[in-house]
Structure formats: structure tokens, C-alpha cells
Design a protein around this motif. Sequence first.
Motif, short mmCIF file in Angstrom:
data_model
loop_
_atom_site.label_atom_id
_atom_site.label_comp_id
_atom_site.label_asym_id
_atom_site.label_seq_id
_atom_site.Cartn_x
_atom_site.Cartn_y
_atom_site.Cartn_z
N ALA A 40 0.83 -1.21 0.00
CA ALA A 40 0.00 0.00 0.00
C ALA A 40 0.86 1.26 0.00
O ALA A 40 0.61 2.22 -0.75
CB ALA A 40 -0.92 -0.01 1.21
N SER A 41 1.90 1.26 0.81
CA SER A 41 2.79 2.42 0.91
C SER A 41 3.53 2.66 -0.41
O SER A 41 3.78 3.82 -0.77
CB SER A 41 3.80 2.22 2.04
OG SER A 41 3.15 2.12 3.28
N MET A 42 3.86 1.60 -1.13
CA MET A 42 4.54 1.77 -2.41
C MET A 42 3.64 2.44 -3.44
O MET A 42 4.10 3.23 -4.27
CB MET A 42 5.02 0.41 -2.92
CG MET A 42 6.15 -0.18 -2.10
SD MET A 42 6.67 -1.82 -2.69
CE MET A 42 7.57 -1.35 -4.18
N PHE A 43 2.35 2.16 -3.38
CA PHE A 43 1.41 2.85 -4.26
C PHE A 43 1.28 4.32 -3.85
O PHE A 43 1.35 5.22 -4.70
CB PHE A 43 0.03 2.18 -4.21
CG PHE A 43 -0.12 1.05 -5.18
CD1 PHE A 43 -0.21 1.28 -6.54
CD2 PHE A 43 -0.18 -0.26 -4.72
CE1 PHE A 43 -0.35 0.24 -7.44
CE2 PHE A 43 -0.33 -1.32 -5.61
CZ PHE A 43 -0.42 -1.07 -6.97
N VAL A 44 1.08 4.58 -2.57
CA VAL A 44 0.83 5.95 -2.10
C VAL A 44 2.05 6.84 -2.27
O VAL A 44 1.94 8.02 -2.62
CB VAL A 44 0.36 5.93 -0.63
CG1 VAL A 44 0.26 7.35 -0.08
CG2 VAL A 44 -0.99 5.23 -0.52
N SER A 45 3.24 6.30 -2.05
CA SER A 45 4.46 7.09 -2.16
C SER A 45 4.85 7.40 -3.60
O SER A 45 5.67 8.28 -3.85
CB SER A 45 5.63 6.36 -1.49
OG SER A 45 5.98 5.19 -2.23
N GLY A 46 4.27 6.68 -4.53
CA GLY A 46 4.59 6.90 -5.94
C GLY A 46 5.69 6.00 -6.46
O GLY A 46 6.08 6.11 -7.63
N GLN A 47 6.21 5.10 -5.63
CA GLN A 47 7.28 4.20 -6.08
C GLN A 47 6.84 3.34 -7.25
O GLN A 47 7.58 3.16 -8.22
CB GLN A 47 7.73 3.30 -4.93
CG GLN A 47 8.55 4.00 -3.86
CD GLN A 47 8.91 3.05 -2.73
OE1 GLN A 47 8.15 2.86 -1.79
NE2 GLN A 47 10.07 2.42 -2.84
N LEU A 48 5.63 2.80 -7.17
CA LEU A 48 5.14 1.96 -8.26
C LEU A 48 4.71 2.80 -9.45
O LEU A 48 4.92 2.41 -10.61
CB LEU A 48 3.99 1.10 -7.75
CG LEU A 48 4.38 0.06 -6.69
CD1 LEU A 48 3.17 -0.73 -6.24
CD2 LEU A 48 5.45 -0.89 -7.22
N GLY A 49 4.12 3.94 -9.18
CA GLY A 49 3.73 4.83 -10.27
C GLY A 49 4.91 5.28 -11.09
O GLY A 49 4.81 5.47 -12.31
N ALA A 50 6.07 5.44 -10.45
CA ALA A 50 7.27 5.90 -11.15
C ALA A 50 7.76 4.90 -12.20
O ALA A 50 8.46 5.27 -13.14
CB ALA A 50 8.39 6.18 -10.15
N ILE A 51 7.38 3.64 -12.04
CA ILE A 51 7.79 2.63 -13.02
C ILE A 51 6.60 2.18 -13.88
O ILE A 51 6.65 1.12 -14.51
CB ILE A 51 8.45 1.41 -12.34
CG1 ILE A 51 7.51 0.76 -11.31
CG2 ILE A 51 9.76 1.81 -11.68
CD1 ILE A 51 8.05 -0.53 -10.72
N GLY A 52 5.56 2.99 -13.86
CA GLY A 52 4.43 2.75 -14.75
C GLY A 52 3.34 1.84 -14.23
O GLY A 52 2.49 1.40 -15.01
N ILE A 53 3.35 1.53 -12.92
CA ILE A 53 2.30 0.69 -12.34
C ILE A 53 1.29 1.61 -11.67
O ILE A 53 1.57 2.22 -10.64
CB ILE A 53 2.87 -0.31 -11.32
CG1 ILE A 53 3.90 -1.21 -12.01
CG2 ILE A 53 1.75 -1.15 -10.71
CD1 ILE A 53 4.60 -2.17 -11.06
N SER A 54 0.11 1.73 -12.25
CA SER A 54 -0.89 2.68 -11.77
C SER A 54 -1.74 2.09 -10.65
O SER A 54 -1.73 0.87 -10.41
CB SER A 54 -1.80 3.11 -12.92
OG SER A 54 -2.46 1.98 -13.48
N ALA A 55 -2.49 2.95 -9.98
CA ALA A 55 -3.29 2.54 -8.83
C ALA A 55 -4.38 1.55 -9.19
O ALA A 55 -4.84 0.79 -8.34
CB ALA A 55 -3.91 3.77 -8.16
#
Length: 227
Positions: free
Chosen positions: A185-200
Motif C-alpha cells: 500500500a505504501s509503495m502505491f501511495v508514495s509513488g514508487q510503483l507509479g514511477a515505473i508505470g504501475i498505476s493505482a
Amino acid sequence: MRRWWTTRKGSVSHFRTDYDHPMANRRYHHGNLRRALMDAALELVAEKGPDGFTMAAAGRRAGVSSGAPYKHFPDRAALMKALCLEGFENLNAAVAVAAAEAPTAIEGFRRVGIAYVKFAAENPGYFRVMNMPEYAMSASMDGPDQAYWVAVRAALDRLPADQRLDPEDPLWITLAARVLVHGLASMFVSGQLGAIGISADRAEQLADVITFAASLIDQAQREPPQS
């Protein structure tokens, strides 16, 4: 830039808009000013972080004067605590539904984890406030959750720090599951996953496979070795 929200007690929903959309210049008219201020604060938390805005900024975002927020909240801390409490209420409602629909206890436990990750990814403003100790302690530490953390603290207090904990103890299995889903959950909220193209919108999918994999590992550890 994306914005997320609207929410109401007992349900979770969201929308996305561009940074320069008309809501940036919205004006509050007759209605629920308290709700408008909380929605504005949620947007600001998601954009700037829990400490990145003032009461006056929340008022401006809601389209009212800088002094209007004080009619409902004596200070910024009170506004943040209200957001935190509402966040936990909405999260508890979401996980209760997830658990109730599960066919078995272990599947219910897994679905609660999925609901937790999905809630965080879709509601970053709530999640950030809910994880600030100065606001979260009074909102989250009641009922079963309080009893669980009291048990964790008591178990640790009984043992020296250099003694290995029993990995088969349900207390630590539960903690491992909590840490797993909270980390995702924290990886989604912090933007870590978004930075590599994995959206919410991938949150539920990833949480499903990760919690399932964890349940398989736990099951394998509990099965007796084959001769």
C-alpha cells in the motif's frame, strides 16, 4: 497532476482531474461547509503531503475565506484528526465487506489485505493522514485492533531482544501479513510503483497475487515433510 476523491462515510469512491480544472477556482455556496473543507484538505494532502498546506489554503481550495475553516475546526490538527477518523471509518467499512463475503476464515483474512491495499491506492490523502502517529493513535487504537497491538507489545516484553520469536505463532503470522500489505500500500501511495508505470488501478490485482503467494508459503511451512 491528478487529484482523487470524493468520499462519504461508509463508502469509498474517487475521481481524477487535471491540476488546472475548474475545482481549483470553485466557490462554496450553500451546503455542507465542513464536508467541503474536508474534501479540500484531502486533495491538498494527496498533492502536497499532510504538512504541506495551511488552514487558509484549505479554505481557498474550498472557495471560502481564510477564516471560514475555523467555524468548524478550531485548528489544523482538529481538521487532520477528523480526516484520520473518517479514513479509518471508511477503511473499516471496506474491509468488513471484504471479510463478510469470504467463504473461509483464511480467505477472509486475505481479502481484508486486498481491500486495505486497494483503499490506500485509491485514497492516498486518507492513507497519509492515517499513518501519522499524532493523528492516528486515537482513531485506530480501539476494539480488536487495540487488543492485537497490546498482545504484540506484551509478547515482546516477555522476551529478551536477542531471543528468536516463534515464526509459527499466529501473532507473528498476523504481523507478517500486516507488514506485507502495508508495504505494498505504501509503495502505491508514495509513488514508487507509479514511477515505473504501475498505476493505482493495478492495486487489487497485485494485492491478490501477493497475498495468495504468502498464503501458499504459510501453508507449505505448516505441512509435515514428506518421507
